[in-house]
Enzyme design. Structure first.
Site, PDB file in Angstrom:
ATOM      1  N   ARG A  86       0.853  -1.191   0.000  1.00 29.02           N
ATOM      2  CA  ARG A  86       0.000   0.000   0.000  1.00 29.02           C
ATOM      3  C   ARG A  86       0.890   1.242   0.000  1.00 29.02           C
ATOM      4  O   ARG A  86       1.974   1.247   0.571  1.00 29.02           O
ATOM      5  CB  ARG A  86      -0.895   0.035   1.241  1.00 29.02           C
ATOM      6  CG  ARG A  86      -2.068  -0.933   1.197  1.00 29.02           C
ATOM      7  CD  ARG A  86      -2.968  -0.760   2.406  1.00 29.02           C
ATOM      8  NE  ARG A  86      -2.294  -1.147   3.625  1.00 29.02           N
ATOM      9  CZ  ARG A  86      -1.774  -0.310   4.505  1.00 29.02           C
ATOM     10  NH1 ARG A  86      -1.884   1.006   4.340  1.00 29.02           N
ATOM     11  NH2 ARG A  86      -1.161  -0.757   5.572  1.00 29.02           N
ATOM     12  N   TYR A 216      -1.305  -3.769  -6.965  1.00 24.99           N
ATOM     13  CA  TYR A 216      -0.971  -4.507  -5.749  1.00 24.99           C
ATOM     14  C   TYR A 216      -2.023  -4.419  -4.634  1.00 24.99           C
ATOM     15  O   TYR A 216      -2.390  -3.318  -4.203  1.00 24.99           O
ATOM     16  CB  TYR A 216       0.368  -4.049  -5.185  1.00 24.99           C
ATOM     17  CG  TYR A 216       0.804  -4.980  -4.097  1.00 24.99           C
ATOM     18  CD1 TYR A 216       1.380  -6.203  -4.427  1.00 24.99           C
ATOM     19  CD2 TYR A 216       0.541  -4.707  -2.775  1.00 24.99           C
ATOM     20  CE1 TYR A 216       1.701  -7.107  -3.449  1.00 24.99           C
ATOM     21  CE2 TYR A 216       0.862  -5.613  -1.782  1.00 24.99           C
ATOM     22  CZ  TYR A 216       1.445  -6.820  -2.125  1.00 24.99           C
ATOM     23  OH  TYR A 216       1.761  -7.719  -1.164  1.00 24.99           O
ATOM     24  N   LYS A 225      -9.464  -2.572   1.763  1.00 30.68           N
ATOM     25  CA  LYS A 225      -9.171  -1.367   2.550  1.00 30.68           C
ATOM     26  C   LYS A 225     -10.039  -0.195   2.077  1.00 30.68           C
ATOM     27  O   LYS A 225     -10.480   0.627   2.877  1.00 30.68           O
ATOM     28  CB  LYS A 225      -7.694  -1.007   2.440  1.00 30.68           C
ATOM     29  CG  LYS A 225      -6.786  -2.106   2.974  1.00 30.68           C
ATOM     30  CD  LYS A 225      -7.054  -2.386   4.415  1.00 30.68           C
ATOM     31  CE  LYS A 225      -6.799  -3.815   4.783  1.00 30.68           C
ATOM     32  NZ  LYS A 225      -5.891  -4.111   5.827  1.00 30.68           N
ATOM     33  N   HIS A 245     -10.558  -2.293  11.557  1.00 24.41           N
ATOM     34  CA  HIS A 245      -9.438  -3.119  11.083  1.00 24.41           C
ATOM     35  C   HIS A 245      -9.166  -4.189  12.132  1.00 24.41           C
ATOM     36  O   HIS A 245      -8.159  -4.129  12.846  1.00 24.41           O
ATOM     37  CB  HIS A 245      -8.219  -2.207  10.868  1.00 24.41           C
ATOM     38  CG  HIS A 245      -7.089  -2.851  10.123  1.00 24.41           C
ATOM     39  ND1 HIS A 245      -5.813  -2.326  10.127  1.00 24.41           N
ATOM     40  CD2 HIS A 245      -7.034  -3.947   9.343  1.00 24.41           C
ATOM     41  CE1 HIS A 245      -5.034  -3.088   9.371  1.00 24.41           C
ATOM     42  NE2 HIS A 245      -5.742  -4.072   8.889  1.00 24.41           N
ATOM     43  N   SER A 267      -1.275  -3.213  10.367  1.00 22.78           N
ATOM     44  CA  SER A 267      -0.877  -4.113   9.285  1.00 22.78           C
ATOM     45  C   SER A 267       0.406  -4.856   9.632  1.00 22.78           C
ATOM     46  O   SER A 267       1.358  -4.259  10.134  1.00 22.78           O
ATOM     47  CB  SER A 267      -0.668  -3.313   8.008  1.00 22.78           C
ATOM     48  OG  SER A 267      -1.861  -2.656   7.675  1.00 22.78           O
ATOM     49  N   CYS A 269       0.948  -6.990  11.980  1.00 14.71           N
ATOM     50  CA  CYS A 269       1.219  -7.059  13.425  1.00 14.71           C
ATOM     51  C   CYS A 269       0.509  -8.230  14.093  1.00 14.71           C
ATOM     52  O   CYS A 269       0.361  -8.260  15.312  1.00 14.71           O
ATOM     53  CB  CYS A 269       0.854  -5.746  14.091  1.00 14.71           C
ATOM     54  SG  CYS A 269       1.986  -4.420  13.646  1.00 14.71           S
ATOM     55  N   ASP A 294      -9.082  -9.778   9.262  1.00 14.93           N
ATOM     56  CA  ASP A 294      -8.596  -8.428   8.943  1.00 14.93           C
ATOM     57  C   ASP A 294      -9.613  -7.317   9.194  1.00 14.93           C
ATOM     58  O   ASP A 294      -9.230  -6.226   9.578  1.00 14.93           O
ATOM     59  CB  ASP A 294      -8.147  -8.385   7.474  1.00 14.93           C
ATOM     60  CG  ASP A 294      -7.247  -7.188   7.153  1.00 14.93           C
ATOM     61  OD1 ASP A 294      -6.281  -6.950   7.905  1.00 14.93           O
ATOM     62  OD2 ASP A 294      -7.520  -6.488   6.170  1.00 14.93           O
ATOM     63  N   ARG A 385       2.374 -12.002  -0.294  1.00 11.60           N
ATOM     64  CA  ARG A 385       1.039 -12.300   0.246  1.00 11.60           C
ATOM     65  C   ARG A 385       0.453 -13.559  -0.353  1.00 11.60           C
ATOM     66  O   ARG A 385       0.798 -13.958  -1.458  1.00 11.60           O
ATOM     67  CB  ARG A 385       0.096 -11.132  -0.087  1.00 11.60           C
ATOM     68  CG  ARG A 385       0.475  -9.813   0.575  1.00 11.60           C
ATOM     69  CD  ARG A 385      -0.258  -9.603   1.864  1.00 11.60           C
ATOM     70  NE  ARG A 385       0.291  -8.513   2.665  1.00 11.60           N
ATOM     71  CZ  ARG A 385      -0.258  -8.117   3.819  1.00 11.60           C
ATOM     72  NH1 ARG A 385      -1.345  -8.690   4.287  1.00 11.60           N
ATOM     73  NH2 ARG A 385       0.297  -7.153   4.522  1.00 11.60           N
TER      74      ARG A 385
END
Ligand code: GTP
Ligand code: SPV
Ligand code: MN
Length: 601
Positions: A86, A216, A225, A245, A267, A269, A294, A385
């Site tokens: 991002r 991406y 998002k 989130h 993100s 974490c 998420d 990912r």
């Protein structure tokens, strides 16, 4: 200029699922007139369509087929090396006024931004196929569920959206024919994947997203998002619910007692890992199941908070994923998975740093170059990912499709902090909990471009994802609290505290069950704790550490409150609130004063 996404020409019966809603048709027509694609491909989400798109993607080298025995029906995609995460600095909230976007967002004026983006989109799909992807976010029978359409010229996006959302006919049915029905308009074009022509723009008032110049993840899977969090949080405030989130997990005791918790970590974490946790042997009979990894959409019913996972798949961090750290994720990504930017072995298997077993003697790295264990470069990009259907998860919670959602007993905030923040503590009440969320901080990760490892404030892990003024967002949290007669308890966790040797003090992963157990005990009003200036803190005896090899000193360090560090921390809270320029609710400013006073006692 080279066409990076040549048109494809489907046979009859594929790509012709044209919707009937006139508003959708008008919008597609408008974007078509602007971008001038070779043809339009109307997606229906079917198996046949998927097979065709995969075959075309293989021909165009958008995908690489992986070893059918080792990872059946799975593919590797390599994104442009300039396009691997991002990009927050080119992410914009385009509200009519700058104040509405608030101090934490990049803002740009809507009319000017439309005109700039339309300029970039002019003729952008010449020689390309324009895909129209209908999808829903949320279980089919949830009142929270939203319809979205994403227009894209990227096959990778279509294939990913099929995994990540409930895509196709289901969305057309849900939308119906009312031209005034609520639905999100998403326009995406790769353009030429040039960082200088990369913008991710949100128009909350128009329920519209335009993303250009990237291919991406979070920049282009507009359901995630962009809709589920940025536009979602805006809609949530106006409509009285919450878009967060957060992972959602279920915990079941050996006696069959169930709780659900939602946890907001920034993100990279630990959300996916926590959501798929397998309790250690000592916790015989305890079961943890995944509702979401998420994003949580939550609403109030009977004075309680109920959560649904709007997504249909997981877009997870690959490096570090192993049978040791996350067996459920490993099983999930063993088939029907779309990998991005991992390494390719000589037998067409995938590899990444932290995978079980020795590294391959030779591989092709995420950029497409030869790689050996002696190479200086990483084989897999740190933000590589997987996209995998949630149905692949052996620990999937059976209630994930339940429209009413699951009742939330506890909300957990957590960041990546080497120091200061204890392993776990509990807020005194909702307002104190909101304060803990509002002031949380975390070391930055590879999930977004920019420096890694820098501590930054990331309120509720929503800094990059709140689609409106953060002060109003804090106020919304306070307002929700006032409407809850049975509010979840609020906790803060930190799996990432380090000792003097620079190593993590806490083993993490499955062992996080020990912390989760204390949280559940607190929800059931039978967990012990002492009052500390930061909140309710477990003593070493309150945590079940049986069977864990950890020394007393480490436990003491994990639970320790260092007054010097906290003086600095509280000064940072003030600096952060001050930087927001007067939008912070009075109640939270008061919380800070009380926090300071508790340390002075
Ligand atoms: P996003 O998908 O970006 O939102 O990330 P996430 O919050 O889902 O994070 P994820 O679970 O994918 O974990 C990110 C990284 O943190 C991985 O490298 C994990 O191995 C690591 N990690 C996750 N949980 C723990 C933990 O309990 N302890 C330690 N030390 N590392 C962890
Ligand atoms: C995150 O960064 O929080 C992610 C990955 O979940 S992305 O979808 O790229 O935003
Ligand atoms: Mn995330």
């Amino acid at each position: 200029m080279k066409n990076i996404a040549p048109a494809i020409f489907p046979p009859n019966g594929i790509g012709d699922a044209k919707p009937t809603n006139q508003a959708v048709l008008d919008w597609v027509h408008e974007i078509g007139k602007l971008t001038k694609p070779e043809n339009i491909f109307w997606c229906d989400g079917s198996e046949r369509e998927n097979e065709f798109l995969v075959a075309e993607s293989l021909k165009q080298n958008v995908l690489i087929k992986l070893n059918e025995e080792k990872v059946p029906r799975s593919y590797l995609h390599r994104s442009n090396p300039n396009d691997v995460a991002r990009v927050e600095k080119v992410t914009f909230i385009c509200t009519p006024t700058k104040e509405e976007a608030g101090p934490t967002n990049n803002w740009s004026e809507p009319a000017e931004t439309y005109s700039k983006l339309y300029g970039l989109l002019e003729g952008a799909m010449r020689g390309r196929t324009m895909f129209v992807v209908p999808y829903i976010m949320g279980p089919p029978d949830s009142p929270l569920t939203k319809v979205g359409f994403e227009i894209t010229d990227s096959k990778y996006v279509v294939l990913s959206m099929r995994i990540m959302t409930r895509m196709g006919k289901i969305a057309l049915e849900r939308l119906g024919n009312d031209p005034k029905a609520e639905w999100n308009r998403g326009v995406h074009s790769l353009l030429d994947v040039d960082p200088d022509r990369r913008f991710i723009c949100h128009f909350p008032q128009d329920n519209t997203i335009i993303s250009v110049g990237s291919g991406y993840g979070g920049n282009v899977l507009l359901s995630k998002k962009c809709l589920a969090l940025r536009i979602g949080s805006y809609l949530a405030r106006t409509q009285g619910w919450m878009a967060e989130h957060m992972l959602i997990l279920g915990v079941e005791s050996p006696e069959g007692k169930k709780h659900y918790v939602a946890a907001a970590f920034p993100s990279a974490c630990g959300k996916t890992n926590f959501a798929m946790l397998i309790p250690p042997a000592h916790f015989k009979g305890w079961k943890v199941t995944t509702v979401g990894d998420d994003i949580a959409w939550m609403e109030i019913r009977d004075g309680r908070l109920f959560a649904v996972n709007p997504e249909n798949g997981y877009f997870g961090v690959v490096p570090g994923t192993s049978y040791k750290s996350n067996p459920n994720a490993m099983k999930s990504i063993q088939h029907d998975t779309l990998y991005t930017n991992v390494a390719l072995t000589d037998d067409a298997d995938v590899w990444w740093e932290g995978k079980d077993g020795p590294p391959p003697k030779h591989a092709i790295d995420w950029r497409g170059n030869d790689w050996t264990p002696d190479s200086k470069e990483k084989a897999a990009h740190p933000n590589s990912r997987f996209a995998t259907p949630m149905r692949n998860n052996p620990a999937l919670n059976p209630d994930v499709e339940k429209g009413e959602g699951v009742p939330i007993s506890a909300i957990i905030f957590g960041g990546r902090r080497s120091d200061t923040v204890p392993l776990v503590y509990e807020a005194f009440d909702w307002t104190h909990g909101v304060y803990l969320g509002a002031t949380m901080a975390s070391e930055t990760t590879a999930a977004a471009t920019g420096a890694v490892g820098q501590v930054r404030r990331d309120p509720m892990a929503m800094l990059p994802f709140c689609g409106y003024n953060i002060g109003d967002y804090f106020r919304h949290w306070m307002d929700i609290g006032k409407r809850l007669t049975n509010p979840p308890l609020i906790f803060n966790v930190n799996w990432f505290r380090k000792g003097a040797n620079g190593k993590f003090l806490w083993p993490g992963f499955g062992e996080n069950m020990r912390v989760l157990k204390w949280i559940i005990d607190r929800c059931e009003q039978n967990g012990g704790a002492v009052k500390s200036p930061v909140g309710w803190l477990p003593t070493p005896h309150d945590l079940d550490l049986d069977g864990l090899e950890i020394d007393h000193k480490s436990v003491a360090d994990l639970l320790g409150i260092d007054h010097g560090e906290w003086q600095k921390e509280l000064a940072e809270h003030k600096k952060f609130f001050d930087s927001l320029g007067g939008v912070v609710p009075e109640e939270l400013l008061k919380q800070r004063e009380q926090f300071v006073a508790r340390f002075a006692e």
